[in-house]
Structures are given as C-alpha cells and as structure tokens.
Design a protein around this motif. Structure first.
Motif, mmCIF file in Angstrom:
data_model
loop_
_atom_site.group_PDB
_atom_site.id
_atom_site.type_symbol
_atom_site.label_atom_id
_atom_site.label_comp_id
_atom_site.label_asym_id
_atom_site.label_seq_id
_atom_site.Cartn_x
_atom_site.Cartn_y
_atom_site.Cartn_z
ATOM 1 N N GLY A 719 -33.624 -3.633 27.808
ATOM 2 C CA GLY A 719 -33.091 -4.260 26.617
ATOM 3 C C GLY A 719 -34.026 -5.311 26.069
ATOM 4 N N TRP A 763 -28.599 -11.437 25.220
ATOM 5 C CA TRP A 763 -29.383 -10.217 25.372
ATOM 6 C C TRP A 763 -28.646 -9.003 24.811
ATOM 7 N N ARG A 764 -29.447 -8.012 24.523
ATOM 8 C CA ARG A 764 -28.916 -6.740 24.034
ATOM 9 C C ARG A 764 -29.426 -5.636 24.959
ATOM 10 N N GLY A 769 -25.410 -2.602 24.347
ATOM 11 C CA GLY A 769 -25.447 -3.428 23.159
ATOM 12 C C GLY A 769 -25.464 -4.911 23.484
ATOM 13 N N TRP A 770 -25.067 -5.723 22.495
ATOM 14 C CA TRP A 770 -25.104 -7.174 22.688
ATOM 15 C C TRP A 770 -24.102 -7.612 23.758
ATOM 16 N N SER A 771 -24.526 -8.553 24.574
ATOM 17 C CA SER A 771 -23.682 -9.005 25.687
ATOM 18 C C SER A 771 -22.491 -9.819 25.229
#
Length: 784
Positions: A719, A763-764, A769-771
């Motif tokens: 990621g 993070w992604r 996907g996005w956390s």
C-alpha cells in the motif's frame, strides 16, 4: 461372583513425589514410577497414558496380622548404580523384611518385580493392583481367574488390557487365587481391614474404580503386562516370566550404564572433584531426560512423569503433555550431554507440529492434539533457538529448517512484542523473559533467511532491544524506595505499555489466588529479567540489572535448610495452601529449584562460581537425585509432612529442572551460559544497540519515536503510507516495499525530527483501501 459396591469411590492418582522414574532402553514401550517404596503410575504405550494407579503389597499371616508396606516407615532404597533405573526396595518390620527389585523387560511391554519375604514363616505377601486403564480410574473392568492353567489378575478398558502373573522358584505359578473389587468397598485393602485376612474371592468387578488382590509365594517374580487386550497382556507377562529375573536386571544395568557413559558425561569431564551428591543428581538428570522421551513419537517429551497433587484428583492432563518451551529447554540439556541425535529428534517433532501461521500449541498431547489453547511468543521462539544451537554445533545433520524458522519469526513479528501469555501461562503483556527469547530467536534465526527477511528480523530485534527498559522497567516506585534501589525490571508489563508508559501502573491480575491482592504491574517482580543476561542482551553489572537482582533476592529468595530457592514472583498462588492442603485452583506459591539454576546462571555471568547453586539444587532432590518443581519454604504445618527445603506435592521430577541443572554444570565448565546463542552475543555483546529505527505496526502501534530514529511502518499488505509532520505539514506519500514474512514496509522520517515534534500518518492498502485511522507519534529523547 461379582464384587459388591459398584462403582467404587471417586478415583484419584498417587503421590507426585516420585523416588524414581524408569524405562528400558530396548523395544519396550513401558515407563514406571516409584513413590513410597512401591510402584505407582505405569505408562504404556505412550508416555502420556498412565495405565496403572499403583502396585503395592500387603504382608499378612492369615490370622489377623497384616501390614500394607507403603505405610511402614521409609524403606531402604538402592540403585544398581547411580543413574540406572534398576531399583531395590527393602521394607522392614519387626516381624519381616520385604525386598522388591524392579526393572522393565527390555523387549516386552512388561514390568518385572522380584519379591522376597524374609522373617516369620507364617507370613505371606499379597499383591495389590489398581488399574487406571486409558488414563482414568473410571470404567475399568477387573477379573481374577485362570489363563493357560495359571492364576492371573486381569483388567480391561477400551483398547487396553493388562495382566499380572507370577512364578515362584520350583513352581510354574507363584500367584494364588485372587479377587477383584471396587475401591473403598470390596477391594483387597478393605478385605484386610474388615477381616484381618484375605476372605473375599470375587471373580469380577466393573465397570468402575476397581482393584485386584492375590497372594504370592514368599519368593516369586511378578510380571505386569500391558497390551491391547487382557489375553495379549497375559501372553507378554508369561513370556517375560520364562526367563530368570536376573537376566532382565543385568540387561537393564548394562544398557543404562553404557548410555550413562555415552550421554551422561557432564559431571566427569573437566571436573573430577564434584561432590558425590551433585554427581548423582547429574546422573539422575541424564536418566530423567531419557525417561521422559516417547517411543512412538521420537522427540516428544512430557513435562513430568507425575501428577501434581495426584492423590487429590483423577485428571491425568497437565504435566503429561508437550510444552514447546520445556521441550526445547530439555533438548538443550541433551545437547550438553552429547545426545545430539535425540536433540535432532526434538527439532523434527517441533517442525511436524508447527501451525502454518508459525506458532505452536501452548501444550499438546504427543500426537499433536492441543490441550490448552493459549499462545505464548516464547514458545514460537524456542524452536528457532534449537535449530540455531544445532547449527552452531554442526549437528543439524541436514534437517531443513528454513521454512519453520520463517514461519516462526513471522509469527513473532506479526504478534509481538506483547504475548497472549507469559512463560507461567498466567498473564498477557510484555515480559522481559519472552522478549529476551524472541529477540534472540530473531537474531539467531536470521542466518537461515534470505536477505529481505533477514533485514526485517534484525531490525525488529534491534528495535525491541532498544525498548526493553522503556517497556519493562520502572524507577522511583514505592517498592524501589523500600529496598533502596533506583529501579528494576517487572515480571510482565501490560500490552498497552508499547503505547503508553503509564500502563505499568495498572493492576495486573495474579492467578491461582483465592483473593487477588490487586498489585499493579510496577510492583510485581520475577526472575524473568535474568534471561536478558543469559542470552547476551545485557551485562550482569548494569546498574538496572544489579538493582533488579537485589530486589528479586529480597522479595523472592527463600533460604531453606537445603539451600536457597526462589519464588516465581511475589504474590504467586500456585502451590499448597498454608495448612498443607493440596493446590485446588488456589493456594500459595512455593520456591522452585529450577529458579535456583537460573539464579546460578546469573552468578556465573557475574563472575561467581555457580557451584553453590548446583549444590543447593542437588540438596533439594530426592534420594536418587530427582528434582521437584517446588519445595516447601515455610515452617511446616503441624498436620502435614512438609519439611523445609523438601519437595511439595507439585510435580516431581520436573524435566525442565533437570535440564537446568545439566546446563548450569555445562555452563560452569564453559565459563559462560551454555545456551547463549553465539549470533546474539556477536551482535549485542550484552549492550543494547544504538536506537536508529523504530517499528510501527497496526498490532503494536507505538506512540513514541526517539530523537534520531527513523520510523518504519510495517503493514500486512502492500500500500501507501500518507504522512506528515507537526500537524500534517510537509505531507507526502511513501509506497511500501516487500519486507518478507508477508509484510510490507515504508521508511518515513530522515531522522531530522527534534524532541517534542510529532509524526502523523494513515495508510491505504491495495486490497482494503484507506484504513480510516489517524496515528500521531511524538518524538522524545532516547530512553523516555
């Protein structure tokens, strides 16, 4: 006629304080134990299945006089030679002397006893047998009858059967007509108690808690066979009786003497002046370590051939299991004894029983079925250290270990530094012992990995090493002031300590106590920190280490008439009640000879001769050198036989304690800890590395970055890490790169942040996907 009293009393096992454990070195798959001068649990065909509660004797004249020999004063016991499980027992009474010699048949699953009664000519011996087939006293069926023209005592349950037969000099049958009964109602002991003689001749009993009785000739040989049916067991027993008892005795002495010469040489090499008691205890340790190995599953070893407080319970679990930690500790001692082949068997067994994610069961039956379902990080690390130790001694013999090591280290990295359970299996958190073992495994195991994985393993090891004191040590507490020390290591820190140091002030539960005293983690002290010195992570003279030793000695040391021993930690509840009642889920912890050995390893590292610690351990052993798990360390209760410094009703022998004795003597000869991994010492030399890299993971989300460190973010998938400084300034994205172990890492800072500044990140993941999380990490001065 069937015996009355079905199903009998609630079954129990016997006294855990064994005087001897033994087995054959031949094909026989039978193990025996002795306590109180009689045979107690007998195991077959695996070392985790006890099939007999006990096999004892009554001496009687048929006119009202009778004595159960195990209730006589302490018998005279002697071995053919130290370290050889060929036992002679003499029970003395003003009217008689009953001599027993005990050995297994080398080629059959049969235990042999030579019985000799001398004295009053009217007296006769009677054998008492309590089967617990299948590992329990419930559901057994017993019978007294004849087979192939001989009197036989029989028992069956499920897939197991046993048979007891005898011969006498000049006779084909040394056993008279017997009786089967229910324990506590119609068994042989009750017959003598009520009638003063053998008056009952019940043909059968069961299913239930059963026992058997039969008269013997004054000079006879008894054979106890165990097999898949009672007829098969009788065939084995009769076969063994066809040869003179002396043949089996001589074979046992010869085989074990040869083994002792080959794999019991620790006391002789380099130190011919060891006291006899210590030499005997070391020889007993070689015996114990061999006797705790299974035959069907080579490399598997149980913790103890005893059932703690067995006289109060029917549960055969607990110590008849494989613990990866105990197993590797014992394998290290086998290496010290020169039995590298047996240590390799341990490694192969561990490779076979590892889970795909890299961990091992908390404990398991020999075949690999889990017993308890806890997870302990040190048990994921110890097998790696065994592989490294074999490699270091050029004794791995081609066993492929890279996959096992990769899985184990990956599990440690993904779940550490906090462990679901500490080494005493009681609390979750960050333990100095567990950290020491895990750091050592990461360093020692790195040599089996490719470069990508090696770099990650070493980076995590270094980071955890720099944080040891921050996570597991306290300063300026009330306890520190009371004992005039600046600070000390705690036994376990709550898992949250990786995020906030204040977690050390939180209450840490103490198990096995009727009433938890409610101590915070900062006031609980153990000897866990000694592993930091033993494995080469800290030097013995470091002020914090010395202060920790001082406070641990003040709180945990018990000076018994036999020598010093240490408690596991202050407030421990695993042991007898103060009045001597058996541990029943609560109690008061007693002192452990095993910990005397650990304390002796520290003394060696500090430049002292550890001989006094070795002698103390030997002094706490039984008559043939068997070491207990715990010793009584207080004034004995008025109604209990618990002299200070002598074994309690906990496990005896404890295989781990014997391994510790062997390794301490090996360490004494080397002048350093025998099990200190060489790669760890080369990397650290007793000192923490300079803090250059901090590792953040979603499962161990640190909140502090030391000034001068770079921040490494490790994620479970590829990621992008989105991050900034001091309130999301200078925002940037960093793509992760593979880090091995199924992880992906991103290096964020350039080490230019000052104290008081912050790093913000999210993070992604490529898959998830996005956390949705925002992380803030503060920069502090090193050590804060």
């Amino acid at each position: 006629m069937e015996a009355p009293g079905k199903p009998g009393l609630t079954p129990t096992w016997t006294d855990s304080r064994k005087q001897l454990v033994g087995c054959s070195l031949g094909a026989s798959r039978l193990w025996f134990t002795v306590a109180g001068g009689i045979v107690t649990e007998v195991y077959h065909p695996r070392i985790d299945i006890p099939q007999v509660r006990d096999l004892g004797f009554i001496v009687a004249d048929g006119r009202g006089f009778w004595v159960e020999v195990k209730r006589l004063p302490a018998p005279d016991l002697s071995l053919a030679r130290p370290g050889v499980p060929a036992l002679q027992v003499m029970h003395r009474h003003p009217r008689f002397a009953l001599t027993l010699r005990v050995v297994p048949d080398a080629d059959r699953d049969v235990l042999l006893l030579e019985v000799t009664l001398e004295g009053d000519g009217d007296l006769r011996p009677y054998v008492l047998l309590a089967p617990h087939l299948g590992g329990t006293g419930l559901g057994n069926r017993a019978a007294a009858g004849r087979h192939r023209g001989r009197n036989v005592l029989w028992a069956e349950q499920g897939p197991f059967g046993l048979a007891l037969a005898a011969v006498a000099a000049g006779q084909s049958d040394g056993c008279g007509p017997g009786s089967a009964g229910y324990v506590g109602v119609s068994d042989g002991w009750q017959d003598f108690r009520r009638n003063g003689r053998m008056a009952w001749h019940y043909r059968c009993a069961g299913p239930g808690n059963v026992a058997l009785l039969a008269p013997l000739e004054r000079r006879s040989t008894v054979a106890l066979g165990i097999a898949t049916s009672r007829e098969a067991a009788a065939t084995l027993a009769f076969s063994a009786l066809a040869r003179p008892f002396a043949t089996a005795w001589q074979r046992q002495v010869r085989d074990w003497s040869q083994r002792l010469a080959a794999h019991g040489g620790v006391p002789a090499a380099g130190d011919p002046a060891l006291p006899e008691a210590l030499e005997n205890c070391l020889a007993a340790s070689a015996l114990v370590l061999r006797c705790h190995q299974d035959r069907i599953y080579p490399g598997a070893m149980v913790a103890s051939l005893s059932i703690p407080w067995g006289e109060s319970r029917d549960d055969r679990g607990g110590y008849h299991l494989v613990w990866p930690r105990d197993l590797v500790e014992c394998a290290g001692a086998l290496l010290a004894l020169g039995a590298a082949g047996e240590a390799r068997d341990v490694l192969c067994y561990l490779i076979a029983s590892q889970y795909a994610d890299g961990h091992w069961s908390q404990n398991q039956w020999l075949g690999g079925k889990p017993y308890w379902d806890g997870v302990q990080l040190d048990e994921a690390a110890f097998p790696v250290l065994l592989a490294a130790a074999l490699e270091e001694q050029d004794a791995r013999d081609g066993i492929e270990v890279a996959t096992m090591v990769r899985r184990a280290l990956g599990f440690i990295i993904r779940h550490g530094p906090a462990s679901e359970q500490d080494r005493w299996e009681e609390d979750s958190g960050v333990s100095p012992f567990t950290l020491a073992v895990c750091i050592a495994a990461l360093v020692a195991g790195a040599g089996f990995l490719d470069q990508e994985e090696r770099d990650t393993a070493l980076a995590v090891a270094d980071f955890w090493n720099t944080r040891l004191e921050s996570w597991t040590a306290v300063q300026g507490t009330g306890l520190a002031r009371r004992y005039d020390v600046a600070g000390y290591y705690v036994r376990v820190a709550p898992a949250e300590v990786v995020q906030e140091r204040g977690a050390l002030d939180r209450r840490l539960p103490i198990r096995n106590r009727a009433h938890d005293p409610g101590l915070p983690a900062s006031e609980q002290v153990g000897l866990e920190f000694l592993q930091l010195v033993r494995f080469g992570l800290r030097l013995p003279g470091e002020p914090l280490v010395r202060d920790s030793v001082r406070i641990a000695d003040a709180l945990l040391r018990a000076d018994t008439p036999r020598g010093p021993a240490w408690h596991r930690y202050n407030g421990d509840g695993y042991g007898e009640h103060p009045d001597g009642r058996p541990f029943d889920g609560a109690g008061r912890g007693r002192a452990w000879p095993l910990l005397t050995g650990e304390r002796g390893h520290y003394a060696l590292a500090a430049g002292e001769d550890p001989l006094p610690y070795l002698l103390a351990m030997a002094a706490m052993a039984g008559p043939f050198g068997l070491l207990p798990e715990q010793v009584w360390d207080a004034a004995p209760p008025a109604d209990a036989e618990h002299p200070a410094g002598r074994p309690t009703g906990a496990a005896m022998p404890l295989a781990w304690a014997h391994a510790e004795l062997v390794k301490l003597q090996a360490s004494r000869r080397l002048g350093r800890p025998f099990d200190r991994p060489a790669p760890v010492w080369r990397r650290y030399g007793g000192r923490p590395p300079a803090p250059t890299l901090a590792v953040w993971t979603p499962w161990a989300p640190i909140r502090t970055l030391w000034r001068g460190e770079r921040l490494c973010v490790c994620l479970p998938e590829a990621g992008v890490v989105h991050w900034g400084r001091n309130g999301w300034r200078e925002v940037r994205d960093v793509a992760t790169v593979p880090a091995g172990f199924g992880l992906h890492r991103a290096l964020l800072t350039d080490a230019g942040l000052g104290s008081g500044e912050t790093v913000e990140l999210t993070w992604r993941g490529e898959l998830t996907g996005w956390s949705g999380q925002e992380v803030v990490i503060g920069v502090r001065e090193p050590g804060q």
